[in-house]
Write an enzyme that holds these catalytic residues in place. Structure first.
Site, PDB file in Angstrom:
ATOM      1  N   CYS A   1       0.851  -1.178   0.000  1.00 22.84           N
ATOM      2  CA  CYS A   1       0.000   0.000   0.000  1.00 22.84           C
ATOM      3  C   CYS A   1       0.891   1.233   0.000  1.00 22.84           C
ATOM      4  CB  CYS A   1      -0.926  -0.006   1.220  1.00 22.84           C
ATOM      5  SG  CYS A   1      -2.290   1.174   1.090  1.00 22.84           S
TER       6      CYS A   1
ATOM      7  N   LYS B   1     -12.173  -4.859   2.637  1.00 24.50           N
ATOM      8  CA  LYS B   1     -11.592  -3.992   3.661  1.00 24.50           C
ATOM      9  C   LYS B   1     -12.547  -2.821   3.889  1.00 24.50           C
ATOM     10  CE  LYS B   1      -7.456  -1.256   4.749  1.00 24.50           C
ATOM     11  NZ  LYS B   1      -6.104  -0.855   4.266  1.00 24.50           N
TER      12      LYS B   1
ATOM     13  N   ARG C   1      -2.701   3.452  12.656  1.00 24.97           N
ATOM     14  CA  ARG C   1      -2.211   4.674  12.005  1.00 24.97           C
ATOM     15  C   ARG C   1      -1.123   5.345  12.824  1.00 24.97           C
ATOM     16  NH1 ARG C   1      -8.352   5.853  10.087  1.00 24.97           N
ATOM     17  NH2 ARG C   1      -8.268   4.408   8.333  1.00 24.97           N
TER      18      ARG C   1
ATOM     19  N   CYS D   1      -3.954   6.051   0.213  1.00 26.55           N
ATOM     20  CA  CYS D   1      -3.486   4.788  -0.372  1.00 26.55           C
ATOM     21  C   CYS D   1      -3.295   4.865  -1.879  1.00 26.55           C
ATOM     22  CB  CYS D   1      -4.464   3.671  -0.034  1.00 26.55           C
ATOM     23  SG  CYS D   1      -4.708   3.454   1.750  1.00 26.55           S
TER      24      CYS D   1
ATOM     25  N   LYS E   1     -11.263  -7.574   6.522  1.00 28.92           N
ATOM     26  CA  LYS E   1     -10.695  -6.690   7.543  1.00 28.92           C
ATOM     27  C   LYS E   1     -11.697  -5.588   7.861  1.00 28.92           C
ATOM     28  CE  LYS E   1      -6.753  -3.576   8.277  1.00 28.92           C
ATOM     29  NZ  LYS E   1      -5.597  -2.893   7.649  1.00 28.92           N
TER      30      LYS E   1
ATOM     31  N   SER F   1      -5.828  -3.556  14.838  1.00 29.93           N
ATOM     32  CA  SER F   1      -5.227  -2.842  15.973  1.00 29.93           C
ATOM     33  C   SER F   1      -6.253  -2.377  16.995  1.00 29.93           C
ATOM     34  CB  SER F   1      -4.431  -1.643  15.468  1.00 29.93           C
ATOM     35  OG  SER F   1      -5.263  -0.733  14.750  1.00 29.93           O
TER      36      SER F   1
ATOM     37  N   TYR G   1      -2.276  -9.250  16.324  1.00 30.08           N
ATOM     38  CA  TYR G   1      -1.191  -8.725  17.160  1.00 30.08           C
ATOM     39  C   TYR G   1      -1.014  -9.583  18.415  1.00 30.08           C
ATOM     40  CZ  TYR G   1      -1.744  -4.843  13.981  1.00 30.08           C
ATOM     41  OH  TYR G   1      -1.818  -4.096  12.831  1.00 30.08           O
TER      42      TYR G   1
ATOM     43  N   ARG H   1     -11.014   7.807   4.077  1.00 29.46           N
ATOM     44  CA  ARG H   1     -10.777   6.776   3.071  1.00 29.46           C
ATOM     45  C   ARG H   1     -12.076   6.156   2.565  1.00 29.46           C
ATOM     46  NH1 ARG H   1      -5.569   4.798   6.484  1.00 29.46           N
ATOM     47  NH2 ARG H   1      -4.090   6.211   5.509  1.00 29.46           N
TER      48      ARG H   1
END
Length: 325
Positions: free
Chosen positions: A119, A195, A205, A129, A248, A274, A313, A217
């Site tokens: 990206c 997404k 971010r 992006c 996602k 995240s 994560y 976005r």
């Protein structure tokens, strides 16, 4: 049917494992890694407690650690020293992601699968992006050539899989053609096909330094209310050459994961993002939740919905937990 049918008969601690329908295994996990060429020591990410950006000279050791835990793959996010309007440091042979891939491959070889996030948001001054014009419009078609060049540079460095995440129309076809034309026909594409324009990306971010300078976005990421649109996106990406499909975020979109897997039957990934990580961490730090149990339950639900692989994560934490059982 009571008392002939007693559902509790099979719920005893001894019998429970025999009838469990879904298991979470370390081989289901993909570990995200942030590599930052502007630092010399790890820098903790404030909004993601326990997670850090890593300098280039530590990235091979981190990959080795992940591999030693039995986690089969990592996904790299590069933070460059320089950014510009066109994201030119996304595809240079000596830019951050390319250097990180080569370092990992030199030390770890084939011990771990290296996936590269593909990206421009980490590499552009505006944080979007794609290419942007003076009217702040994100231009789809001029972006495709840059994504193709970036994919080739990642493959040349040794990436095992490229993962385009920009949600540009035609990106999978452009990347597939670029890879094939440069003798990388065997490099798979893991497409962020569904997404969503989600509020769960905030901590990322900060981690990747990819906040946008204007607007949002919404013009290229999916509307959170749409599910049929996700099916169209996935179908198009498969037709264009995607080998793995990603949804996602994960937990708010379990229905999408289920629909994608049931309809298309292709290898399906889900990104436990995240914001999902940060919420669990914050609640656990306040004593409101049992982190270990909540993480396992969350990831198991993603697997149960149909995901074959989970980017999370919590990958290292879960690998330790599974190993200890």
């Amino acid at each position: 049917m009571f008392p002939i049918t007693r559902m509790r008969r099979l719920r005893s601690s001894r019998l429970r494992p025999l009838v469990r329908e879904t298991e979470l295994d370390v081989k289901d996990l993909i570990c995200p890694v942030f590599v930052d060429e502007t630092i010399t020591e790890p820098v903790e990410i404030n909004s993601m407690p326990g997670y850090s950006r890593l300098p280039l000279d530590m990235i091979a050791d981190e990959a080795g650690c992940i591999a030693d835990m039995g986690i089969p793959a990592l996904i790299l996010f590069g933070i460059p020293a320089k950014k510009d309007e066109m994201g030119t440091h996304a595809y240079g042979e000596d830019d951050v992601t390319q250097k990180a891939v080569r370092a990992i491959k030199k030390e770890a070889g084939n011990d771990i699968i290296v996936i590269t996030d593909l990206c421009l948001c980490e590499y552009t001054t505006h944080g979007h992006c794609g290419v942007v014009n003076e009217a702040h419009e994100i231009l789809n078609d001029p972006t495709l050539d840059i994504l193709g060049k970036t994919a080739v540079s990642h493959a040349r460095a040794g990436a095992d899989i490229v993962a385009p995440s920009g949600m540009m129309d035609g990106m999978v076809k452009a990347i597939r053609n670029a890879l094939d034309d440069n003798d990388f026909k065997d490099v798979p594409i893991m497409s962020y096909a569904a997404k969503y324009c989600s509020a769960f990306y905030g901590p990322f971010r900060e981690a990747a330094g990819s906040g946008y300078a204007f607007g949002d976005r919404a013009s290229y990421q999916m509307d959170i209310g749409n599910s049929n649109e996700a099916m169209r996106e996935v179908a198009l990406d498969i037709e264009e050459g995607a080998d793995i499909i990603m949804v996602k975020p994960a937990l708010p979109y379990l229905d999408i994961i289920y629909r994608v897997k049931k309809k298309f039957g292709v290898p399906t990934a889900a990104y436990h993002v995240s914001g999902e990580y940060a919420m669990i961490k914050a609640a656990a730090q306040n004593g409101w939740l049992d982190e270990r149990r909540v993480v396992y339950e969350s990831l198991l639900s993603i697997k149960r919905a149909g995901a074959d692989m989970i980017l999370t994560y919590f990958a290292k934490d879960v690998a330790k937990e599974i190993a200890s059982k």
